[in-house]
Design a protein around this motif. Sequence first.
Motif, mmCIF file in Angstrom:
data_model
loop_
_atom_site.group_PDB
_atom_site.id
_atom_site.type_symbol
_atom_site.label_atom_id
_atom_site.label_comp_id
_atom_site.label_asym_id
_atom_site.label_seq_id
_atom_site.Cartn_x
_atom_site.Cartn_y
_atom_site.Cartn_z
ATOM 1 N N LEU A 267 -20.649 46.336 -30.049
ATOM 2 C CA LEU A 267 -20.265 45.244 -30.960
ATOM 3 C C LEU A 267 -21.430 45.013 -31.910
ATOM 4 N N GLN A 268 -21.163 45.182 -33.203
ATOM 5 C CA GLN A 268 -22.239 45.087 -34.210
ATOM 6 C C GLN A 268 -21.901 44.000 -35.226
ATOM 7 N N PRO A 269 -22.497 42.809 -35.099
ATOM 8 C CA PRO A 269 -22.286 41.788 -36.136
ATOM 9 C C PRO A 269 -22.969 42.246 -37.429
ATOM 10 N N VAL A 270 -22.244 42.153 -38.543
ATOM 11 C CA VAL A 270 -22.782 42.577 -39.849
ATOM 12 C C VAL A 270 -22.697 41.389 -40.811
ATOM 13 N N ILE A 271 -23.833 41.025 -41.396
ATOM 14 C CA ILE A 271 -23.861 39.880 -42.313
ATOM 15 C C ILE A 271 -23.564 40.378 -43.721
ATOM 16 N N THR A 272 -22.482 39.848 -44.294
ATOM 17 C CA THR A 272 -22.128 40.227 -45.663
ATOM 18 C C THR A 272 -22.219 38.961 -46.528
ATOM 19 N N ARG A 273 -22.036 39.132 -47.819
ATOM 20 C CA ARG A 273 -22.208 38.018 -48.773
ATOM 21 C C ARG A 273 -21.348 36.804 -48.374
ATOM 22 N N ARG A 274 -20.128 37.051 -47.920
ATOM 23 C CA ARG A 274 -19.221 35.926 -47.654
ATOM 24 C C ARG A 274 -19.092 35.618 -46.159
ATOM 25 N N GLN B 291 -19.285 33.735 -42.893
ATOM 26 C CA GLN B 291 -19.359 32.279 -42.712
ATOM 27 C C GLN B 291 -20.604 31.884 -41.924
ATOM 28 N N SER B 292 -20.797 32.557 -40.761
ATOM 29 C CA SER B 292 -21.931 32.099 -39.931
ATOM 30 C C SER B 292 -22.954 33.217 -39.820
ATOM 31 N N THR B 293 -24.142 32.959 -40.347
ATOM 32 C CA THR B 293 -25.144 34.045 -40.354
ATOM 33 C C THR B 293 -26.009 34.012 -39.097
ATOM 34 N N ARG B 294 -25.915 32.882 -38.334
ATOM 35 C CA ARG B 294 -26.647 32.858 -37.060
ATOM 36 C C ARG B 294 -25.649 33.219 -35.969
ATOM 37 N N VAL B 295 -25.929 34.266 -35.211
ATOM 38 C CA VAL B 295 -24.972 34.704 -34.197
ATOM 39 C C VAL B 295 -25.551 34.403 -32.816
ATOM 40 N N ASN B 296 -24.750 33.798 -31.953
ATOM 41 C CA ASN B 296 -25.206 33.514 -30.587
ATOM 42 C C ASN B 296 -24.907 34.741 -29.724
ATOM 43 N N LEU B 297 -25.910 35.604 -29.584
ATOM 44 C CA LEU B 297 -25.692 36.885 -28.889
ATOM 45 C C LEU B 297 -25.366 36.671 -27.417
ATOM 46 N N GLU B 298 -25.998 35.655 -26.805
ATOM 47 C CA GLU B 298 -25.726 35.411 -25.378
ATOM 48 C C GLU B 298 -24.254 35.029 -25.184
ATOM 49 N N THR C 259 -17.381 49.607 -18.044
ATOM 50 C CA THR C 259 -18.676 49.682 -18.750
ATOM 51 C C THR C 259 -18.910 48.358 -19.482
ATOM 52 N N ILE C 260 -20.185 48.048 -19.646
ATOM 53 C CA ILE C 260 -20.523 46.784 -20.319
ATOM 54 C C ILE C 260 -20.816 47.094 -21.783
ATOM 55 N N PRO C 261 -20.057 46.518 -22.705
ATOM 56 C CA PRO C 261 -20.305 46.816 -24.127
ATOM 57 C C PRO C 261 -21.724 46.395 -24.519
ATOM 58 N N GLU C 262 -22.293 47.144 -25.461
ATOM 59 C CA GLU C 262 -23.601 46.767 -26.006
ATOM 60 C C GLU C 262 -23.376 45.791 -27.149
ATOM 61 N N VAL C 263 -24.014 44.617 -27.082
ATOM 62 C CA VAL C 263 -23.911 43.633 -28.167
ATOM 63 C C VAL C 263 -25.206 43.716 -28.949
ATOM 64 N N ARG C 264 -25.121 44.178 -30.197
ATOM 65 C CA ARG C 264 -26.336 44.404 -30.974
ATOM 66 C C ARG C 264 -26.688 43.168 -31.804
ATOM 67 N N GLU C 265 -27.969 43.085 -32.198
ATOM 68 C CA GLU C 265 -28.439 42.004 -33.093
ATOM 69 C C GLU C 265 -27.710 42.127 -34.435
ATOM 70 N N GLU C 266 -27.513 40.977 -35.090
ATOM 71 C CA GLU C 266 -26.849 41.058 -36.390
ATOM 72 C C GLU C 266 -27.699 41.854 -37.385
ATOM 73 N N GLU C 267 -27.026 42.572 -38.241
ATOM 74 C CA GLU C 267 -27.703 43.401 -39.264
ATOM 75 C C GLU C 267 -27.066 43.070 -40.606
ATOM 76 N N ASN C 268 -27.829 43.254 -41.716
ATOM 77 C CA ASN C 268 -27.112 43.124 -42.988
ATOM 78 C C ASN C 268 -26.390 44.444 -43.246
ATOM 79 N N LEU C 269 -25.439 44.389 -44.138
ATOM 80 C CA LEU C 269 -24.523 45.521 -44.331
ATOM 81 C C LEU C 269 -25.277 46.794 -44.685
ATOM 82 N N LYS C 270 -26.242 46.665 -45.569
ATOM 83 C CA LYS C 270 -26.966 47.871 -46.042
ATOM 84 C C LYS C 270 -27.697 48.543 -44.866
ATOM 85 N N ARG C 271 -28.384 47.732 -44.089
ATOM 86 C CA ARG C 271 -29.141 48.302 -42.962
ATOM 87 C C ARG C 271 -28.175 48.907 -41.937
#
Length: 248
Positions: free
Chosen positions: A111-118, A120-127, A144-156
Amino acid sequence: MAAYDFNAPRLFVSVPLQKNARIALDRGQANYLLNVLRLRDGESVLIFNGQDGEWRAEVSVEGRKSADLVCAEQTRAQTTRPDLIYAFAPLKHARLDYMVQKAVEMGAGILQPVITRRTQSTRVNLERMRSNAVEAVEQCGILTIPEVREEENLKRFLNALEKDRVLVFCDENAPVSNPVEALAKLGNNPAGLAVIVGPEGGFTDQERALVAAHERCVCVSLGPRILRADTAAVAALAIVQSVLGDWH
Ligand code: SAH
């Protein structure tokens, strides 16, 4: 699917599992088994840790509020985590909880949270995301336990994506066309899959161009209506799993 006992309660534990291993439960887990499920001494649950497969374990009551579990036999061998990245613009609370659980049920391994221009919430509670993912895993017979990754901006996120990984781009501006046909052209793809769904406000044109520039980007329409992002998650993953993933 093999005859699977969906009624047996399943519990994620984070300790090694082997025959006769004794697992001390924390208060929350003991309360759940003894007082919510009202299990009695000697009754069984299914437990798993994401490494050692799934085991039938017997409840050993230690007192009104505490219990151990004793591993009796392995019920299923460990499987590998699905090589399917679900990338998404994080939503607000309850809808994010829902989207995370559905993505895991649908077979996302990362699961990869991606921060884009629009977004809504740029702070993600990973726990919170991780506990939602584990809850879906417990309820859906997943090993299997899914990997929850830190939020990234779209380009990265796009720069870090393997060049040969197929990126299924759910583009709300795409002309309506059959997504199954678009994906079927890819044939079996050993290099892994990724699916990306945008925020409630959609992608900007610059973001659209960035995503489309990924070498193996496949832009798909999810029909003539605009779906809410959490609906798009389920629709997109259903199509991807049925054409390219583990639904066949
Ligand atoms: N801007 C619109 C769309 C956002 S929907 C709005 O605000 O209503 C949120 C995300 O779901 C989109 O970025 C896209 O990834 C996906 N999505 C929704 N409907 C879609 C469709 N018909 N085709 C492809 N993707 C869609």
